[in-house]
Design a protein around this motif. Structure first.
Motif, PDB file in Angstrom:
ATOM      1  N   ARG A  22       0.858  -1.178   0.000  1.00  0.00           N
ATOM      2  CA  ARG A  22       0.000   0.000   0.000  1.00  0.00           C
ATOM      3  C   ARG A  22       0.895   1.229   0.000  1.00  0.00           C
ATOM      4  N   ILE A  23       0.435   2.296  -0.650  1.00  0.00           N
ATOM      5  CA  ILE A  23       1.235   3.516  -0.686  1.00  0.00           C
ATOM      6  C   ILE A  23       1.156   4.224   0.652  1.00  0.00           C
ATOM      7  N   TYR A  24       2.297   4.458   1.235  1.00  0.00           N
ATOM      8  CA  TYR A  24       2.391   5.118   2.531  1.00  0.00           C
ATOM      9  C   TYR A  24       2.578   6.630   2.362  1.00  0.00           C
ATOM     10  N   LEU A  25       3.362   7.028   1.346  1.00  0.00           N
ATOM     11  CA  LEU A  25       3.679   8.445   1.179  1.00  0.00           C
ATOM     12  C   LEU A  25       4.102   8.712  -0.255  1.00  0.00           C
ATOM     13  N   VAL A  26       3.704   9.874  -0.780  1.00  0.00           N
ATOM     14  CA  VAL A  26       4.149  10.341  -2.097  1.00  0.00           C
ATOM     15  C   VAL A  26       4.652  11.767  -1.942  1.00  0.00           C
ATOM     16  N   ARG A  27       5.868  12.017  -2.401  1.00  0.00           N
ATOM     17  CA  ARG A  27       6.445  13.355  -2.329  1.00  0.00           C
ATOM     18  C   ARG A  27       7.166  13.677  -3.632  1.00  0.00           C
TER      19      ARG A  27
ATOM     20  N   LEU B 127       2.492  13.727 -14.051  1.00  0.00           N
ATOM     21  CA  LEU B 127       2.093  15.133 -14.127  1.00  0.00           C
ATOM     22  C   LEU B 127       1.679  15.705 -12.780  1.00  0.00           C
ATOM     23  N   ASP B 128       1.293  14.853 -11.838  1.00  0.00           N
ATOM     24  CA  ASP B 128       1.007  15.313 -10.485  1.00  0.00           C
ATOM     25  C   ASP B 128       1.090  14.126  -9.533  1.00  0.00           C
ATOM     26  N   SER B 129       0.908  14.375  -8.256  1.00  0.00           N
ATOM     27  CA  SER B 129       1.100  13.325  -7.257  1.00  0.00           C
ATOM     28  C   SER B 129       0.057  12.217  -7.360  1.00  0.00           C
ATOM     29  N   GLU B 130      -1.189  12.564  -7.717  1.00  0.00           N
ATOM     30  CA  GLU B 130      -2.219  11.533  -7.856  1.00  0.00           C
ATOM     31  C   GLU B 130      -1.920  10.631  -9.032  1.00  0.00           C
ATOM     32  N   ALA B 131      -1.457  11.217 -10.125  1.00  0.00           N
ATOM     33  CA  ALA B 131      -1.071  10.405 -11.278  1.00  0.00           C
ATOM     34  C   ALA B 131       0.130   9.538 -10.928  1.00  0.00           C
ATOM     35  N   ALA B 132       1.013  10.063 -10.094  1.00  0.00           N
ATOM     36  CA  ALA B 132       2.186   9.289  -9.665  1.00  0.00           C
ATOM     37  C   ALA B 132       1.743   8.032  -8.911  1.00  0.00           C
ATOM     38  N   ARG B 133       0.696   8.127  -8.119  1.00  0.00           N
ATOM     39  CA  ARG B 133       0.157   6.951  -7.429  1.00  0.00           C
ATOM     40  C   ARG B 133      -0.274   5.896  -8.440  1.00  0.00           C
ATOM     41  N   ASP B 134      -0.940   6.340  -9.496  1.00  0.00           N
ATOM     42  CA  ASP B 134      -1.411   5.416 -10.520  1.00  0.00           C
ATOM     43  C   ASP B 134      -0.237   4.711 -11.194  1.00  0.00           C
ATOM     44  N   VAL B 135       0.799   5.472 -11.506  1.00  0.00           N
ATOM     45  CA  VAL B 135       1.987   4.874 -12.127  1.00  0.00           C
ATOM     46  C   VAL B 135       2.647   3.898 -11.169  1.00  0.00           C
ATOM     47  N   ALA B 136       2.756   4.281  -9.908  1.00  0.00           N
ATOM     48  CA  ALA B 136       3.418   3.432  -8.914  1.00  0.00           C
ATOM     49  C   ALA B 136       2.699   2.100  -8.738  1.00  0.00           C
ATOM     50  N   TYR B 137       1.372   2.111  -8.845  1.00  0.00           N
ATOM     51  CA  TYR B 137       0.593   0.887  -8.679  1.00  0.00           C
ATOM     52  C   TYR B 137       0.519   0.046  -9.956  1.00  0.00           C
ATOM     53  N   SER B 138       1.045   0.559 -11.061  1.00  0.00           N
ATOM     54  CA  SER B 138       0.939  -0.146 -12.338  1.00  0.00           C
ATOM     55  C   SER B 138       1.924  -1.306 -12.425  1.00  0.00           C
ATOM     56  N   ASP B 139       1.909  -2.003 -13.552  1.00  0.00           N
ATOM     57  CA  ASP B 139       2.763  -3.184 -13.713  1.00  0.00           C
ATOM     58  C   ASP B 139       4.208  -2.783 -14.035  1.00  0.00           C
ATOM     59  N   ASP B 140       5.092  -3.755 -14.039  1.00  0.00           N
ATOM     60  CA  ASP B 140       6.520  -3.490 -14.232  1.00  0.00           C
ATOM     61  C   ASP B 140       6.816  -2.848 -15.585  1.00  0.00           C
TER      62      ASP B 140
END
Length: 230
Positions: A164-169, A202-215
């Motif tokens: 689970r994502i704990y923090l995005v900065r 492009l922003d932190s919310e999009a970064a969450r999406d990328v982080a949760y994506s596949d390899d």
């Protein structure tokens, strides 16, 4: 009931002068799109006018309260569409010119129900990117928003032990601060038995999406970032 002549598109901070009465120094104005006789939008961003809430209320035969509430709701909807566009660009722009096989893998991984159907991943990716870019380029209620890979920024993401994502900065521009942030993030990840990942978006919310994506999605994300900043 008569068909209104205008549709509220949102609230604007960039225009402080009412296009109806000419009053200046307004904190915000309401963006109004003209409608045709059938109640359909009749114009582009260049045809939008910006009225103060009082003049907008008169033009629509509404109360100022209804104008304000409607404008805020319209702007919130616009902001949600913008956020979706940033997510689509952050995921799919890096694979826009990738081999068809990789592009299909990235698309179908996120849209598994469309696998083994007549839906073509290359066409869908192109459509999603075109729509996202058009959304962020629209200037109805403000200037065009960043939409290129060159506009991506790096984000450091800390995961918990159960992914689970704990923090995005956002990653700082200065090398010393980047190093300090990376060391602090790794220490925290070690404390919670998690992990650290850096992605571009492009922003932190999009970064969450990328982080949760596949390899493979993250691999192309890294390639795109490096190519844009070579």
């Amino acid at each position: 009931m008569p068909i209104p002549k205008w549709k509220i598109k949102g609230i604007v901070d960039d225009f402080d002068e009412c296009g109806c009465c000419g009053r200046r120094g307004l904190k915000r104005t309401v963006a109004l799109m003209p409608l045709d006789a059938d109640g359909n939008e009749d114009g582009t961003a260049e045809d939008v006018v910006y009225y103060g809430t009082s003049c907008a209320a008169t033009a629509l035969s509404w109360t100022q309260g209804k104008v304000t509430d409607t404008a805020r709701a319209a702007q919130a909807e616009r902001d949600q569409r913008d956020a979706y566009a940033r997510r689509m660009l952050s995921i799919y722009a890096p694979v826009e010119f990738a081999p068809v096989r990789d592009k299909a893998h990235v698309y179908y991984d996120r849209n598994q129900r469309q696998r083994n159907t007549s839906v073509k991943a290359t066409e869908e990716v192109a459509k999603l990117l075109a729509e996202a870019r058009a959304m962020l380029a629209d200037t109805t209620t403000g200037p065009a928003r960043p939409s290129r890979i060159d506009d991506f920024r790096r984000y450091i993401v800390i995961f918990t032990s159960d992914r689970r994502i704990y923090l995005v900065r956002r990653v700082p521009e200065e090398e010393a601060k980047r190093q300090e942030q990376a060391e602090a993030a790794q220490r925290r990840a070690d404390e919670i038995r998690g992990s650290v990942l850096v992605v571009a978006a492009l922003d932190s919310e999009a970064a969450r999406d990328v982080a949760y994506s596949d390899d493979l999605t993250r691999e192309w994300n890294t390639k795109a970032w490096r190519a844009a900043h070579a």
